[in-house]
Design an enzyme around this catalytic site. Structure first.
Site, short mmCIF file in Angstrom:
data_model
loop_
_atom_site.label_atom_id
_atom_site.label_comp_id
_atom_site.label_asym_id
_atom_site.label_seq_id
_atom_site.Cartn_x
_atom_site.Cartn_y
_atom_site.Cartn_z
N ASP A 76 -48.17 6.37 -55.99
CA ASP A 76 -47.07 7.28 -56.35
C ASP A 76 -45.72 6.67 -56.01
O ASP A 76 -44.81 6.64 -56.84
CB ASP A 76 -47.24 8.60 -55.59
CG ASP A 76 -47.92 9.65 -56.45
OD1 ASP A 76 -48.26 9.34 -57.61
OD2 ASP A 76 -48.12 10.76 -55.97
N ASP A 80 -42.83 5.44 -58.59
CA ASP A 80 -41.49 6.04 -58.54
C ASP A 80 -40.40 4.98 -58.38
O ASP A 80 -39.41 4.97 -59.11
CB ASP A 80 -41.40 7.03 -57.38
CG ASP A 80 -42.22 8.29 -57.62
OD1 ASP A 80 -42.53 8.57 -58.79
OD2 ASP A 80 -42.54 8.97 -56.64
#
Length: 227
Positions: A76, A80
């Site tokens: 994640d 990002d």
């Protein structure tokens, strides 16, 4: 009688956790988005923002199905940071001075990397554990999901707006922002709203970098003091 050991999860099963599959979809969406970022800005914006929103979805899925994993958390964060970095690089090619966006890229990566490393040194289970911080803004950011969501969404939406309103590849950033803000329109209101959230996020990044650096320095001092 010897107790039966609980079966250990296979490596492949972790890779195939539902939230991790959502993470792979985010990567794919970003790849397609950046492939068309100059030829079709609207499609890029839709794909990029949808990928960004999926970040909240995979977190909910991970908790819902009890499939929280370190790999998923790292996937994640890397997704990002890389996606935002790529967008900032593109904006640096469109606006002048380009150093503004390259500086934002460096701050974003440096602050998050230091925060992750300082979390490891402090023995914390999550980089969001900042209850011992002396900064109220830092505690508010990681302690209030709504405020954090507002700041993060503001950053991404602001960057998307800047990409969409650019007419050529030699725009003056300040002139474009001022011209848009002085117009009485929903776009000018949205730009102002995202600018405030963006400024909060950058302030938090600076605080995070300084706080994390302090943790690393204190760790070195304590290590030297040990006999």
């Amino acid at each position: 009688m010897a107790k039966k050991e609980r079966p250990r999860p296979q490596k492949l099963s972790v890779y195939l956790y539902i939230p991790n599959i959502v993470g792979y979809m985010r990567v794919l969406l970003n790849c397609v988005a950046f492939a068309v970022c100059f030829s079709n800005k609207t499609l890029f914006s839709v794909l990029y923002f949808f990928s960004f929103c999926c970040d909240a979805v995979d977190g909910w899925v991970a908790r819902r199905f009890n499939q929280v994993s370190t790999f998923g958390a790292v996937l994640d964060m890397v997704t990002d940071r890389v996606s935002t970095a790529c967008l900032l690089v593109i904006l640096s090619q469109i606006y002048r001075p380009s150093l503004v966006f390259l500086s934002l890229l460096a701050l974003d990566i440096a602050s998050h990397w230091l925060q992750m490393y300082s979390t490891f040194l402090a023995g914390k289970s999550s980089h969001k554990d900042v209850k011992d911080s002396t900064s109220w803004l830092f505690r508010l950011y990681y302690g209030n999901r709504i405020f954090m969501c507002y700041c993060c969404v503001s950053c991404e939406v602001l960057y998307i707006i800047l990409l969409l309103i650019a007419k050529n590849q030699s725009e003056n950033l300040l002139n474009v922002v001022v011209a848009t803000l002085t117009q009485i329109s929903p776009l000018s209101f949205l730009l102002a709203l995202t600018l405030f959230g963006w400024s909060m996020k950058q302030t938090v990044n600076v605080i995070q970098m300084k706080t994390a650096a302090d943790v690393c320095v204190l760790y070195d001092i304590e290590k030297q003091q040990k006999p």
